[in-house]
Design a protein around this motif. Structure first.
Motif, short mmCIF file in Angstrom:
data_model
loop_
_atom_site.label_atom_id
_atom_site.label_comp_id
_atom_site.label_asym_id
_atom_site.label_seq_id
_atom_site.Cartn_x
_atom_site.Cartn_y
_atom_site.Cartn_z
N HIS A 22 1.30 -1.72 0.26
CA HIS A 22 0.06 0.17 0.06
C HIS A 22 0.49 1.57 -0.57
N PHE A 23 0.82 2.72 -1.08
CA PHE A 23 1.20 3.30 -0.66
C PHE A 23 0.23 4.62 -0.87
N ASP A 24 0.73 4.99 0.32
CA ASP A 24 -0.36 6.53 1.35
C ASP A 24 0.26 7.53 0.03
N GLY A 25 0.72 7.41 -0.69
CA GLY A 25 1.79 8.70 -1.22
C GLY A 25 2.91 9.00 -1.29
N GLU A 26 3.21 8.94 0.16
CA GLU A 26 4.71 9.26 0.58
C GLU A 26 5.32 7.66 0.69
N VAL A 53 -6.36 -2.93 8.73
CA VAL A 53 -4.91 -2.67 8.50
C VAL A 53 -5.06 -1.11 7.19
N ARG A 54 -5.16 -1.18 6.20
CA ARG A 54 -5.49 -0.08 5.90
C ARG A 54 -6.70 0.68 5.94
N ALA A 55 -7.42 0.54 6.76
CA ALA A 55 -7.92 1.57 7.41
C ALA A 55 -7.20 2.51 8.25
N ASP A 56 -6.85 1.52 9.04
CA ASP A 56 -5.45 1.96 9.80
C ASP A 56 -4.63 3.25 9.54
N ILE A 57 -4.45 2.44 8.40
CA ILE A 57 -3.04 2.96 7.29
C ILE A 57 -3.37 4.80 6.96
N VAL A 60 -2.70 6.68 9.67
CA VAL A 60 -1.54 7.26 10.23
C VAL A 60 -0.75 6.81 11.66
N MET A 61 -0.70 6.23 12.02
CA MET A 61 -0.75 5.13 12.90
C MET A 61 0.82 4.06 12.15
N GLU A 62 0.82 4.08 13.24
CA GLU A 62 2.22 3.21 13.58
C GLU A 62 2.05 1.92 14.08
N PRO A 63 2.52 0.40 13.13
CA PRO A 63 2.77 -0.22 12.73
C PRO A 63 2.66 -1.23 14.29
N GLY A 64 2.79 -1.47 14.93
CA GLY A 64 2.33 -1.62 16.55
C GLY A 64 0.93 -1.93 16.58
N ASP A 65 1.11 -0.31 16.41
CA ASP A 65 -0.52 0.48 17.45
C ASP A 65 -1.18 0.12 16.10
N LEU A 88 3.65 -6.19 9.87
CA LEU A 88 3.22 -5.04 9.18
C LEU A 88 4.77 -3.97 9.09
N ALA A 89 5.34 -3.48 8.24
CA ALA A 89 6.16 -2.47 7.92
C ALA A 89 6.10 -1.21 7.13
N ARG A 90 6.96 -0.07 7.52
CA ARG A 90 6.79 0.85 6.86
C ARG A 90 7.83 1.01 5.88
N ILE A 91 8.77 1.84 4.85
CA ILE A 91 9.56 2.55 4.63
C ILE A 91 9.31 3.70 4.13
N THR A 92 9.90 4.79 4.17
CA THR A 92 9.76 5.99 4.04
C THR A 92 10.49 6.50 2.68
N PRO A 93 10.46 7.58 2.55
CA PRO A 93 11.53 7.49 1.00
C PRO A 93 13.26 7.89 1.58
#
Length: 186
Positions: A22-26, A53-57, A60-65, A88-93
């Protein structure tokens, strides 16, 4: 800033294993997991979990939350003994990887002949312990780093050892011995 690829080879035609990008624009979010059981019931639970999970993304919640929230809602819906393992992982630019686990193998960082599991962040699957809290970990990725997130099937497959599977150490050895910095032409 990121190249993502994935594959799913189910043991049966429909089941509870999943991966999602999933890409949230950033940021890019990666989810992988396995709902206990097989067939349509596991697939339906998997689809419901991914929607939550997508709704919580989007909040802008943290993966653990997000995993903590998912566990709470799982118990409210009483899933009849089923559980879910997940990363669940998030990778920033900027190359910052934040991730949380719920009873699922940790992501593997590999590149330049190195391969290692990232530190474990959670051993309790979703739906096993009411009130479980899931921690978010953070790792800075180097430009040559790659991340492998997999379900248990990859560790049970491959060239069979005397135990009948390649295992986690076998996967790490394969990743170390491959030329991980070589990119296909094109």
């Amino acid at each position: 800033f990121l190249e993502v690829s994935g594959a799913s080879l189910p043991a049966i035609s429909i089941g509870g294993d999943f991966f999602d990008v999933h890409f949230d624009g950033e940021n890019v979010y990666l989810a992988i997991g396995d709902v206990s059981g097989k067939g349509i019931p596991a697939a339906l639970l998997m689809a419901d979990c991914l929607g939550r999970v997508r709704a919580d993304i989007e909040r802008v919640m943290e993966p653990g939350d997000i995993l903590t929230h998912l566990n709470r809602s799982w118990f409210r819906r009483a899933q009849g003994g089923r559980f879910l393992t997940m990363v669940l992982a998030r990778i920033t630019p900027e190359g910052v990887l934040t991730y949380a686990q719920a009873g699922h193998p940790a992501p593997i960082r590999f590149g330049s002949g190195q391969a290692e599991f990232l530190p474990d962040r959670g051993f309790v699957p979703i739906g096993v312990m009411e009130g479980a809290l899931y921690r978010t970990g953070e790792e800075r990725l180097a430009p040559v780093d790659r991340i492998l997130m997999a379900t248990d099937g990859i560790f049970e497959a491959g060239e069979a050892s005397p135990e009948g599977s390649i295992g986690m150490e076998g996967i790490l050895a394969e990743l170390r011995s491959s030329d991980t910095n070589e990119r296909p032409a094109g």
